[in-house]
Design an enzyme around this catalytic site. Sequence first.
Site: not given
Length: 797
Positions: A242, A358, A211, A739, A468, A356, A324, A246, A537
Amino acid sequence: MTEQQSMALTGPSQHRTGQNAKHDSAEKHVTGQARYIDDVSEPKSCLHVAVGGSKFAHARLKSINLDKVRTATGVRGVITAQDVPGEIDIGPVFPGDPVLVESICEYIGQPIFAVAATSHELAHRALEQAEIEYDVLEPTLTVAKAMADEFFVRPPHVQQRGDAKQAIAQSPNQLKGQQYVKGQEHFYLEGQVCSVSPTEDNGMWVLTSSQHPTEVQKLVAEVLDLTMNKVQVEVRRMGGGFGGKETQAAPLACIAALLARKTGQTVKYRMSRRDDMVMTGKRHDFSNQYHVGFDDLGILQGAEITVAGKCGNSPDLSDAIVDRAMFHSDNAYYLNAARVTGLRCKTHTVSNTAFRGFGGPQGMMIAEQIMDDIARHVGEDPLTIRKRNLYGVRHDHITDASGAIDPRTETHYGQTIEQAILPKLIAELEQTSEYWQRRQEITEFNQQNQIFKRGLALTPVKFGISFTVQFLNQAGALVHIYTDGSVHLNHGGTEMGQGLYIKVAQVVAEAFQIDLERIQVSAARTDKVPNTSPTAASSGSDLNGMAAKDACERIKVELVKFACEHYQVDPEHVKFHDNHIIAGEQRVPFAEFVELAYMNRVPLSSTGYYKTPKIHYDRATGQGRPFYYYAHGAAVSEVIVDTLTGEYKVTRVDILQDVGRSLNPAIDIGQIEGGFIQGMGWLTTEDLVWDDQGQLRSDSPATYKIPAIGDTPLDFRVNLLEHSPNSEATVYRSKAVGEPPLMLGISVWSALRDAVSSLSEYRISPELNTPATPEAVLNAIYSLDPELNPEKGATRS
């Protein structure tokens, strides 16, 4: 090009923004034509990777003897940490992730050495020849121990508004509670995989299922001690991500690149399913606690909340994930005076990572438990309590310091809720789902049935949209128009099945007012669009769509300027419409006009760029505006539980989701359905099981149960909230949808608690940690009324 040729190119459909258009790879997926990394032809000299990992959760390496590994059949290369010419640590944000262990092992499966052999099977056989001695150290394996020892991967963080302790003390009612929310395995269809080939300029060409192509590029360059321009990375598609791809795709590419450098050959690293489950991170477990004060109507006066994430052995993305969770510990509710503390607990397990939502889902879980628990305490329906506590719901008896009615719109981290959508959305869903009629029917059913109990819950979602970490909120794109009127589109987003490519293509079609069939989207590549942010995100369409739109607008400026000069008209008389350029009285097919522009040396290519405005957050004060806007939704779930076995079925689900002005309603509804099922699976069937040595035991499809078709609600209704364009200037006023739907699955967990609570005439709110497997539900039943436990001799007719 003639008009007839132009129409032959485009076909009859338009499929611009706001219209249904099928996924650009849909037919390729179902016919097997979609090419993944495993489908790319390998050169005859291609080597395959296997990695030797630690046998212990916490240990010091005493000695390593790999002589037999090096001479094993088919082996062409072996590497350890001593073979890394550049950086050893490949931590994505903070240090702590060595590409290969130097001395201290911190989870079972942590890579110590890697082998390249002529086949996947021979590489794995060679691992068995390794001779490694360890000094075994005491591991920390649980959140509870990490909290007790203050063993953290990053320092704690606090967000605070007002004096929560005093507000709770002065409240007419108080409650305390806790919950343990287990993590989740990503279980993508395509596992972690990459292929790396040396290039003639001492660089590397990387095909990866990631990702975050730019991070792969950066880290491969660092471990090889190269500049980034020597490493090119391509991502055509992923078979699911998902969040698991990342950061955790990069180590594979780094190991493969080191072996490619050593052998001079193409190297492919494809993890087996078991290795993938054991050696890569998952959704974080969270241990959450609350202490709240509220009035006799169940309206919150103050809240103290702690969210403690099980981060694993290294920071990875845990700092932002726990942030988060903190941001979303209110979910949709005004906490009033509040203090939210986030802990990043270190354990000697694989480093957990993005998934997904986060951290948002884990934070929302404590908010929804608070609402349920208050409802049982004051004797109201949980939906009534939820509605009373929603942001933007005013109460005549609640005033601010000036004596005016308090609008109740500010979060505990200082962001104002500018669009109070949920009261309207929930009211509509109450009506369409027949909530109150069903509530009455369910109450009567439960009174008449001793064995089977039904449960019902409506839970909302307010999910902040933006990274964020501020600098990640940017994107680039590249758009070419060719002289036949066809368009080539490239952007920094990656396609993992979510429909990003088709949505951004629709944005380009809208910008030029041409048919979607004219547009070809190519693989994400670091040599086309540099310095990309991860596709995560829920920001893929927002960021890359706006960047592509910007590129189109730049091209259109030059085309309009040329049209004005060529047709002698003013700019306001030039329009792009229905595959044509209209310039005054002239109506010219798009392709014909583009070719004319080229002949007159007008540029037909441009880059585009976008950065999200308005967002900021001060970690020192715990205050700011971390999100550009919020996505909203709500779900009503109904379940039926067998109280003898704990088994249950989700019988009906009604969802209403606000996606703004949808770019593609069909894609959005698919995302909502899939997100809900994945969230339901996280909270009900997907059970990560570790033994007391830190070994993952649920390491295959045989021991880890994701939702199957039989788990799908018997009656599944999904609708988009109409006439609700985004108040912020997003791409064509759309809203993110990747998400937020996952958290709608919380309604299933809440409905299960509701069914169990009926055994106490809805006076007690049962403890039900997740996943709420049948065993967990049965234990909740027994904890509510121990006399129901057959081990105590109870019988029921």
